[in-house]
Structure formats: C-alpha cells, structure tokens
Scaffold this motif. Structure first.
Motif, PDB file in Angstrom:
ATOM      1  N   LYS A 163       9.449  -1.210   3.401  1.00 54.48           N
ATOM      2  CA  LYS A 163       8.432  -0.586   4.898  1.00 54.48           C
ATOM      3  C   LYS A 163       9.288  -0.243   5.718  1.00 54.48           C
ATOM      4  O   LYS A 163       9.046   0.640   6.309  1.00 54.48           O
ATOM      5  CB  LYS A 163       7.110  -0.652   5.188  1.00 54.48           C
ATOM      6  CG  LYS A 163       6.329  -0.293   5.428  1.00 54.48           C
ATOM      7  CD  LYS A 163       4.885  -0.294   5.768  1.00 54.48           C
ATOM      8  CE  LYS A 163       4.480  -1.744   6.075  1.00 54.48           C
ATOM      9  NZ  LYS A 163       3.037  -2.758   6.518  1.00 54.48           N
ATOM     10  N   ASP A 194       5.401  -2.193  11.936  1.00 52.21           N
ATOM     11  CA  ASP A 194       5.273  -1.028  10.871  1.00 52.21           C
ATOM     12  C   ASP A 194       4.582   0.076  11.549  1.00 52.21           C
ATOM     13  O   ASP A 194       3.843   0.819  11.441  1.00 52.21           O
ATOM     14  CB  ASP A 194       4.200  -1.840   9.294  1.00 52.21           C
ATOM     15  CG  ASP A 194       3.064  -1.684  10.255  1.00 52.21           C
ATOM     16  OD1 ASP A 194       2.945  -2.406  11.425  1.00 52.21           O
ATOM     17  OD2 ASP A 194       2.716  -1.792   9.385  1.00 52.21           O
ATOM     18  N   ARG A 196       1.005  -1.021  -0.170  1.00 55.01           N
ATOM     19  CA  ARG A 196      -0.493   0.567  -0.242  1.00 55.01           C
ATOM     20  C   ARG A 196       0.619   1.328   0.061  1.00 55.01           C
ATOM     21  O   ARG A 196       0.042   2.383  -0.426  1.00 55.01           O
ATOM     22  CB  ARG A 196      -0.853  -0.254   1.263  1.00 55.01           C
ATOM     23  CG  ARG A 196      -2.442  -0.777   0.739  1.00 55.01           C
ATOM     24  CD  ARG A 196      -2.633  -0.864   2.408  1.00 55.01           C
ATOM     25  NE  ARG A 196      -2.082  -1.701   3.494  1.00 55.01           N
ATOM     26  CZ  ARG A 196      -2.053  -1.647   4.825  1.00 55.01           C
ATOM     27  NH1 ARG A 196      -3.430  -1.644   4.990  1.00 55.01           N
ATOM     28  NH2 ARG A 196      -0.969  -2.646   5.319  1.00 55.01           N
ATOM     29  N   ASP A 201       0.370   2.563  12.543  1.00 59.67           N
ATOM     30  CA  ASP A 201       0.466   1.795  11.841  1.00 59.67           C
ATOM     31  C   ASP A 201       0.821   1.998  10.365  1.00 59.67           C
ATOM     32  O   ASP A 201      -0.383   3.074   9.795  1.00 59.67           O
ATOM     33  CB  ASP A 201      -0.530   0.498  11.469  1.00 59.67           C
ATOM     34  CG  ASP A 201      -0.534   0.109  10.744  1.00 59.67           C
ATOM     35  OD1 ASP A 201      -0.105   0.249   9.804  1.00 59.67           O
ATOM     36  OD2 ASP A 201      -1.062  -1.400  10.553  1.00 59.67           O
TER      37      ASP A 201
HETATM   38 MG    MG Z   1      -0.308  -2.441   9.019  1.00 54.45          MG
END
Ligand code: MG
Ligand code: GDD
Length: 339
Positions: free
Chosen positions: A28, A111, A18, A224
């Motif tokens: 990430k 994350d 995403r 998050d």
């Molecule tokens: Mg997440």
C-alpha cells in the motif's frame, strides 16, 4: 515549525487487504498518488519538519519498498529498514525496532496523507511529559477509525476502535500519528503479534501511564488511504490542491495530441501518449508510459505505469493497474482493472 525530535518510525508492513487486487502487486505504501508513492507524502512531511532519521518497519513486500524508496535521499531523509520476521501487528513492529530507539520518536501509520505542523505536536509531547501523545482529528464519520476520548485537559480516558458513534459527540479519532517516549517499546511483549490499538494503548491506560490527546491548532489535510474510495478521493483532493506544497504536473516528455482535450486538474507523467479525440479530466492521474488511444474519455481515474487504454473507452471512478489494458470501446465505472 521544526521538530525538536528527529527520529520517526513508519509502520508499513500491512498487507493492504482492502485495496486488493491493487496491493497484490505492490504494498500500500507504494500505490501511486499524483504519480508519487503514497509514502513519499509522509517522507516529505517529516523532512519539512527536520525529522530526517526514518525507520521503516516493513513486512509485506519489503523488497519492493526497498527497491522503490532506496536510501530515502530523494526525499531528503535517511531510511533504515527493519523487517518483521512474521507479521507482528502495529505494536509488535515497534518492538522490533527497539534497538534503534534512543530518545522520544514520532510513530506513524504508513498510509496517511497528512499536512500537519509536526513541530507543535512534538513540542506538546515534550512539555506534557506524556508516555504517548496522540495527534487527534475531528471527523464526522468515526466508523473507520479509532475513537480516543479525552478529558478537558487532553488526558486520554478511553480507546474505542471502530465504533458506530461517539456518545460524547466530540468525535476525536486517532489520526495514526503519535509521539512516544523511548520506554514505550519496553512495554510491548517480544516476538509475537501485538496491536497498538487494541492491546498496547488500552494496557498503558489501565496501568496509569500519562497518555495525552493533542488536536494541533493548525491542521491541514488528512486522509487514510485504506480503501478504493479513499484512494480515489485522496487523488482528487490532492489534484485540487488540498495540500499547498503538493502539485500535479504535466511532464514535458508527455506526447499529447493537439486534438485531445485536457480538463484540469490532471497529472500526467513521463512518456505518456494521448491520442486525438481523447477527453482527459477532470481529476485524472496518469503514470509514466501510459498510452491512451483515439477517442477515449477518462475522468476521476488513476492509471498506473504503462497502462493502455484502447480506442473509444470510457473510464470513471476507476483505477487501472500497471501494464493493464482496457479493450477497445469498453466502459468502466467504479472498477479496478488489473491484468
Ligand atoms: Mg489505514
Ligand atoms: N510492520 C508492520 N507489521 N506494519 C503493519 C502491520 C504489521 O504486522 N499491520 C499493519 N501495519 C501498518 C499498515 O501497513 C498501516 O500503514 C498501519 O500499520 C495501520 O494499519 P491499517 O490497517 O491501515 O489500520 P486502519 O486504517 O484500519 O486503522 C488505523 O489507522 C487509523 C487512522 O488512519 C488505527 O490506528 C486507527 O485507530 C486509526 O484511526
């Protein structure tokens, strides 16, 4: 409060879909937040509570993670890397570290930016004798999270991943932080993809394991960082001192023209060059080596290393990837610029 449990497993092997295209270049866990890798906030939280033996369950872009985080000594932890041979999912990745588990351990999605008293969570786990203790968070909008419904004693009744509404209106979601007993990995099938959220947790519930939700009495900031919106929001929140032990700074080596205006809060890294007539801030984080040319205006933005903003640009709610350039006089609102 120091934690009686000293070991943690961090799940950092996801593809960060995403956040593409930013996560095509790096995982990430390494996206910069106030010029530090996202995972550094978890490492600092663990170290602050005496949890210094940290296993990273890596997969996607594992080499980049090893290169950036090294042995972890920069964050006062000792890192061990264990790589998924193929994407194993959140539970499969825990199975993959089983040989390193020798007692109860903290497990965390990789994350999160979280300020929580880990000592209270690990103590609650030891006192209740739970198979898993879920650190819960009350949120208004539950749609991006895993709903965990509990009875009045905290015993988990149901897991409902990514629902529209909670009919009980308690809205307690999975924060992505757990304390697990050492026999949890043995409950996960080896060598294949398996999910904590949709397979392991409901399976343990079904089998009658004691699973408890715990809402820490003193909870600080939680985010998050899964989407562009939450990435920019978390950057703004941290710049606004959402976590007392996190501060943005302006590097001494930054070369800022006296004719530029800086509107705090901002975070400016080493060797950044900001030319006359530029207006920077509020809520801007500029990583090392960036160049901002004459008369650019930047607010609510994150610039990765060595980005170049040519003269007369306007940027808002925008992320500029490493070594990327915006052409002279261009205007960018709500964009991700990667070249
Ligand atoms: Mg997440
Ligand atoms: N090693 C490894 N292998 N790690 C993985 C894999 C894998 O195959 N797949 C995902 N991960 C890691 C990701 O890198 C991330 O740090 C973490 O697992 C969670 O994955 P996300 O994709 O970020 O999940 P989410 O945000 O949609 O939902 C999860 O987090 C929410 C709280 O932040 C769920 O646990 C929800 O229930 C929870 O509310």
């Amino acid at each position: 409060m120091k934690s009686p449990i000293r070991k943690a497993v961090l799940l950092v092997g996801g593809k960060g879909t995403r956040l593409r295209p930013l996560t095509l270049e790096r995982p990430k866990a390494l996206v910069p937040l106030l010029n530090q890798p996202l995972l550094s906030y978890e490492l600092s939280l663990l170290a602050r509570h005496g949890i210094t033996d940290v296993i990273l369950a890596v997969g996607y872009r594992a080499d980049a993670l090893k290169a950036a985080l090294g042995d972890g000594s920069a964050w006062n932890v000792r890192l061990t890397y264990v790589e998924d041979p193929s994407p194993l999912g959140t539970a499969g990745a825990l199975k993959n570290v089983e040989s390193l588990i020798d007692g109860p351990f903290v497990a965390m999605n990789g994350d999160l930016v979280y300020d929580v008293d880990l000592g209270s969570v690990t103590r609650a786990h030891i006192e209740s004798g739970a198979t898993i203790t879920f650190c819960l968070r009350r949120v208004e909008d539950i749609r991006r999270f895993g709903l965990i419904q509990c009875d009045d004693n905290g015993r988990v009744l149901a897991f409902k991943e990514k629902q529209e509404v909670d009919e009980t209106r308690r809205n307690t979601v999975n924060s992505g932080l757990y304390v697990m007993s050492p026999d949890v990995p043995a409950q996960i099938p080896p060598g294949r993809e398996f999910s904590n959220e949709t397979q392991l947790f409901p399976g343990l519930l079904e089998a009658g394991h004691p699973l408890f939700g715990f809402v820490p009495p003193h909870q600080g900031y939680w985010a998050d960082v899964g989407t562009l919106e939450s990435y920019l929001q978390t950057s703004r929140d941290l710049l606004g001192s959402a976590i007392p032990w996190v501060r943005g700074s302006i590097a001494a080596s930054a070369d800022i023209s006296p004719e530029a205006s800086i509107h705090p809060p901002v975070c400016i890294g080493d060797d950044v060059n900001i030319a006359a007539g530029s207006v920077i801030g509020p809520n801007v984080a500029i990583s090392r080596g960036c160049r901002i040319e004459n008369g650019s205006r930047i607010r609510n933005a994150i610039l990765w290393e060595d980005a170049q903003i040519q003269a007369g640009c306007e940027l808002a709610d925008t992320v500029v990837g490493a070594r990327s350039t915006t052409p002279e006089g261009s205007r960018h609102v709500g964009e991700v610029i990667v070249q």
